[in-house]
Design an enzyme around this catalytic site. Sequence first.
Site, mmCIF file in Angstrom:
data_model
loop_
_atom_site.group_PDB
_atom_site.id
_atom_site.type_symbol
_atom_site.label_atom_id
_atom_site.label_comp_id
_atom_site.label_asym_id
_atom_site.label_seq_id
_atom_site.Cartn_x
_atom_site.Cartn_y
_atom_site.Cartn_z
ATOM 1 N N CYS A 316 -0.795 3.042 5.067
ATOM 2 C CA CYS A 316 -2.064 2.907 4.344
ATOM 3 C C CYS A 316 -2.080 3.699 3.054
ATOM 4 C CB CYS A 316 -3.225 3.436 5.182
ATOM 5 S SG CYS A 316 -3.388 2.612 6.738
ATOM 6 N N ARG A 397 4.913 -3.711 7.615
ATOM 7 C CA ARG A 397 4.157 -3.695 6.366
ATOM 8 C C ARG A 397 2.658 -3.589 6.629
ATOM 9 N NH1 ARG A 397 5.078 -10.008 4.616
ATOM 10 N NH2 ARG A 397 3.543 -10.931 5.996
ATOM 11 N N ARG A 412 -9.375 -8.654 4.703
ATOM 12 C CA ARG A 412 -9.587 -7.347 5.333
ATOM 13 C C ARG A 412 -9.887 -6.285 4.275
ATOM 14 N NH1 ARG A 412 -7.016 -2.533 7.704
ATOM 15 N NH2 ARG A 412 -7.863 -2.408 9.788
HETATM 16 P P1 XMP Z 1 -0.066 3.094 12.112
HETATM 17 O O1 XMP Z 1 -0.173 4.528 11.676
HETATM 18 O O2 XMP Z 1 -0.112 2.955 13.597
HETATM 19 O O3 XMP Z 1 -1.387 2.408 11.533
HETATM 20 O O4 XMP Z 1 1.095 2.417 11.506
HETATM 21 C C1 XMP Z 1 -1.754 1.107 11.856
HETATM 22 C C2 XMP Z 1 -3.148 0.830 11.337
HETATM 23 O O5 XMP Z 1 -3.196 0.948 9.905
HETATM 24 C C3 XMP Z 1 -4.232 0.097 9.405
HETATM 25 N N1 XMP Z 1 -3.638 -0.725 8.354
HETATM 26 C C4 XMP Z 1 -3.784 -0.475 7.053
HETATM 27 N N2 XMP Z 1 -4.528 0.437 6.389
HETATM 28 N N3 XMP Z 1 -3.725 -0.400 4.328
HETATM 29 C C5 XMP Z 1 -4.520 0.456 5.014
HETATM 30 O O6 XMP Z 1 -5.185 1.275 4.394
HETATM 31 C C6 XMP Z 1 -2.953 -1.358 4.921
HETATM 32 O O7 XMP Z 1 -2.248 -2.109 4.274
HETATM 33 C C7 XMP Z 1 -2.992 -1.393 6.350
HETATM 34 N N4 XMP Z 1 -2.421 -2.218 7.270
HETATM 35 C C8 XMP Z 1 -2.820 -1.766 8.474
HETATM 36 C C9 XMP Z 1 -4.754 -0.727 10.564
HETATM 37 O O8 XMP Z 1 -5.963 -0.160 10.976
HETATM 38 C C10 XMP Z 1 -3.653 -0.565 11.592
HETATM 39 O O9 XMP Z 1 -4.096 -0.768 12.909
#
Ligand code: XMP
EC number: 1.1.1.205
Length: 497
Positions: A316, A397, A412
């Site tokens: 993120c 990703r 989203r």
């Molecule tokens: P982890 O730390 O488990 O996080 O890899 C997964 C969660 O991250 C969120 N998510 C995103 N947040 N930009 C963001 O700010 C993104 O591109 C993105 N893609 C996923 C989402 O809540 C996921 O479950």
Amino acid sequence: DGFAAERLFGQGYSYTYDDVIFLPHYIDFSTDAVCLSTRLSKRVSLSIPCVSSPMDTVSESHMAASMAALGGIGIVHYNCDIETQASVIRHAKSLRVPIASDAVFKCPDHQITSVDDFGPSSFVFVSQTGTLTPNLLGYVSKSEWSNLKDDQKEMKIYDYMRSCEDKDYSVPWDIDLDKIEAVLEDKQKGFVVLDKDGEAVNVVTKDDVDRVKGYPKLGSGTVGSDKKWMVGAAIGTRESDKERLEHLVKAGANVVVLDSSQGNSIYQLEMIKYVKKSYPELDVIGGNVVTMYQAENLIQAGADGLRVGMGSGSICTTQEVCAVGRGQATAVYKVSTLAAQHGVPVIADGGISNSGHIVKALVLGASTVMMGSFLAGSTEAPGAYEYRNGRRVKKYRGMGSLEAMTKGSDQRYLGDTAKLKIAQGVVGAVADKGSVLKFIPYTMHAVKQGFQDLGASSLESAHKLLRDNTLRLEARTGAAQIEGGIHGLVSYEKKSF
Ligand code: XMP
């Protein structure tokens, strides 16, 4: 000694999991006595607190079936058209034996050019489409192929494959692993085809069975009233998502997650009300939220669960791009405190990179953890392994990365009709971790050890000990965090299970 959570989190700092540490309490039970059963949402119970994230490099059919088989649940992403998402859900629910087979499929007029074409499998399967369905035409075993003469190897597969009819190899889709093993032994075949209503849903080889049998076992799987795996589905909050939801419910989705990086919006409040009115049997999870104010709004609209986290995920960049978000430990504690008063379970979403983070999330008030990167390098995650700098990795990703948004996940992050795409996530890769069927049971055992150290034999007991200020914690200084990790060694070997 130490601080009560109320005091630590009331000082105006945004804490991440690594910033805080629990002080040990008193042990009067064994690790095995710790029960991790929990709720995903008001009416969906799980036997382990693990949820796979609705991301297109994490949750498709194999992940969803495996998470359910382990006692958790997978949330199928919606970065695809409606029919594709519905078919992923149907497939997940059909994978009664949740083996992500390494099977390789090819068309009859293809060639096998090297032993590498078999990948880790002992077979190449042949079908008209080069996929599992509609039915198998034949197969080639690695040993037989290796014994072919060079000129034979240049022929099309059709010319030397062993023909097979599905029915000779078919077993019912809901047969268990022990029975598959007995059939393999009995028929002296190297594989079986799982059949559901005349359609092949999976191929299971003897290698698969041997591998999975060696994995540690957890408790019962997450099965719905339809006697199939429970599977969750993510959707957005646009008008077209109402049509999507209708198809997903028909495909058997058991719970729906409204996927937004900032869930406290008029779009989401209206969608929650719509889902509650149109599908009273279906639990709807709202989010993401990180404050009590946001959570209160979603709960009042009727949310049956809340997803917590903004910018804490490993991929993120929301906090950097938009300057909003919250440290995940603070967010989980604050939202859970409010949600508990309404009996609404909380999912701690993002930022989990070890079992200690899971313990922290759960003890701070979450009922489950949602994981992306922790699961993305597994056999069950979508995509193929590749090698980067000598390491076997899988792509992972962010759904807000330009690459994923180009495929359609922009709602989203944009929420409205914005024309300019601004990335809020990155594209990367994570290391091969093997099967979730293997490493999740080990991870859960580690979580149980954490609970034991804290004198909490269940999630309810941990939440009670935290709220009545029995459990104490402290913030860690930068040096304390370094001390708490591996340090001072010239080198070390990092072994996974
Ligand atoms: P982890 O730390 O488990 O996080 O890899 C997964 C969660 O991250 C969120 N998510 C995103 N947040 N930009 C963001 O700010 C993104 O591109 C993105 N893609 C996923 C989402 O809540 C996921 O479950």
